[in-house]
Write an enzyme that holds these catalytic residues in place. Sequence first.
Site, PDB file in Angstrom:
ATOM      1  N   ASP A 150       0.852  -1.181   0.000  1.00 41.76           N
ATOM      2  CA  ASP A 150       0.000   0.000   0.000  1.00 41.76           C
ATOM      3  C   ASP A 150       0.888   1.230   0.000  1.00 41.76           C
ATOM      4  OD1 ASP A 150       0.523  -1.316   2.545  1.00 41.76           O
ATOM      5  OD2 ASP A 150      -0.672   0.222   3.534  1.00 41.76           O
TER       6      ASP A 150
ATOM      7  N   GLU B 104      12.290   0.843   7.620  1.00 39.02           N
ATOM      8  CA  GLU B 104      11.369  -0.081   6.941  1.00 39.02           C
ATOM      9  C   GLU B 104      11.640  -0.245   5.452  1.00 39.02           C
ATOM     10  OE1 GLU B 104       7.375   1.482   6.674  1.00 39.02           O
ATOM     11  OE2 GLU B 104       8.114   3.516   6.431  1.00 39.02           O
TER      12      GLU B 104
END
Length: 562
Positions: A314, A516
């Site tokens: 996403d 991340e």
Amino acid sequence: SPMCSQTDSGPVVPTPPLITFLERLQLTALNTYGSTNYDPKLYVDLSLKHNLSTTQLAFDNLPKSSTGSVSVADLNGFITSYFNGAGEELVYAEPPDFVPEPEGFLPAVENPVVREWALEVHKLWKNLSRRVDEGVFEHPELHTLLPLSKPVVVPGSRFREVYYWDSYWVIRGLLVSKMYDTAKGIVSNLISLVDEFGFVLNGARKYYTNRSQPPLLSAMVYEIYSRTGDMDFAKTSLPALLKEHNFWNSGFHSVTILDAEGCNRTLSRYYAMWNKPRPESSTIDMETASVLSNASEKQHLYRELASGAETGWDFSSRWMRNASDLTTLATTSIIPVDLNAYILQMELNIAFLANVTGDKITAAHFLEAAEARKQAMNSVFWNEEMGQWLDYWISDKTTCKDDYTWVASNQNRNIFASNFIPLSIESFNSDLELVEKVRQSLQKSGLIHAAGIATSLTNSGQQWDFPNGWAPIQHLIVEGLVSSGSKKAKSMAEDIAVRWIRTNYVAYKKTKAMVEKYDVEKCGELGGGGEYVTQTGFGWSNGVVLAFLEEFGWPKDLKIDC
Ligand SMILES: OC[C@H]1O[C@H](O[C@H]2O[C@H](CO)[C@@H](O)[C@H](O)[C@H]2O)[C@H](O)[C@@H](O)[C@@H]1O
């Protein structure tokens, strides 16, 4: 302009009143504090000090200006009096199986600098380990956090709760760190979610009950079983795996295509049970949808957004008809290569685990299911000319009418890292001719950069696109290349892993943190884009560094700087 004016159909799970209220608070916070440093997720992560009706009453009684806005001082006061800080209900807990230097830790890492850093990364498990506070078990109605009984490992920063697919790479790292009990506890928590909801939620919060995430539970069980040989663990996990398999192969998740040979092929797609703004990003989704005029178009877009979150990617140009316009998101109109690779692997894992636990009938049934999916993937996704597996559009790009008869032009010929993920499955990587073809295709794809594999070739500004590189994707492709046993593939894998380890190391030295996502164009640079700032911590990045160091080691004289 968006060509499709589609109406929405499909299931919608109920919204708990607590979440409806916190979304109101989220919107008020945006209006009061403004958009700088604003993170909508913070507000749905707050827990109540008093019951909901008392809290709501106090909120409704806050003094409002003529335009209906609340002052900064009043909102600050309200939040401190009525809420506990986000994340406070997850308390820091040192994992009992953590030791500073596990016996036999990374024996092939000879370079002392790399070794020292690997031990620091290993030590980060202590920062990311939590347990759910008793208060959540006693008063679940005051929390959006779901009570999980075993200790948890979180990705980090704003991701304060457990995430589904992140947990797979967390576990891969924990296995390198020899923290088997912590790894098993993570699986046991996820299984409790399957018991309660019928599937593993995107994350362990009440606002994630509308969707799952890339299904890797069986892979977690398989990896832990392989390392520990724990038969009880395998046996008790199996029922949840069967239940999860059913979730991904029924209802809206299942799609049947009539292929070029006239055979029906059944595959899976992402499909969230939701047609409203994602609660954790509600203000963002409402803003995105504000350009659409009618309510049913909005509902449709909200479902595509939530389904986009279910993909784990996403967001990405992969799910968009127009890479610069998020309102053209069409996640549910695509049959994704990676999802079906994960489910094929799930079928093989279930067959394996059923077999070792003595359930031969289930084992045979799942081997058949795996064979059928492999053939479906060959028939629907494989593109011989490109040497890649391509996502398949089930709805026509101009009229948006669903068509379930296979046509070559509905394969998405854009290059994404996911086009190479089937390589991680034995059904494909055991065929050396195929591996060589795919390896060459990857080599010239344009995805391989100085600091790793890019997610796509399109710089859309979305986080699952160029130039971002993500740890889970590096790992899946590298592992696929290694598992093939081909020398050329293995050396390509090692080359990618070395680049990835270096960029993680250099960024760590520079910023003192693991993050991340990284920018694959420049060694040592962090990734960016998307709807929130780059997060530190970070579960899957730590896991992949440890797994790569275990697989390839690090010779004494190989430099770690870039
Ligand atoms: O808050 C926005 C979205 O955040 C999550 O997605 C991202 O972080 C996850 C945790 O690391 C990761 O699993 C996912 O791949 C990332 O894109 C969350 O999973 C989304 O549902 C959420 O809307």
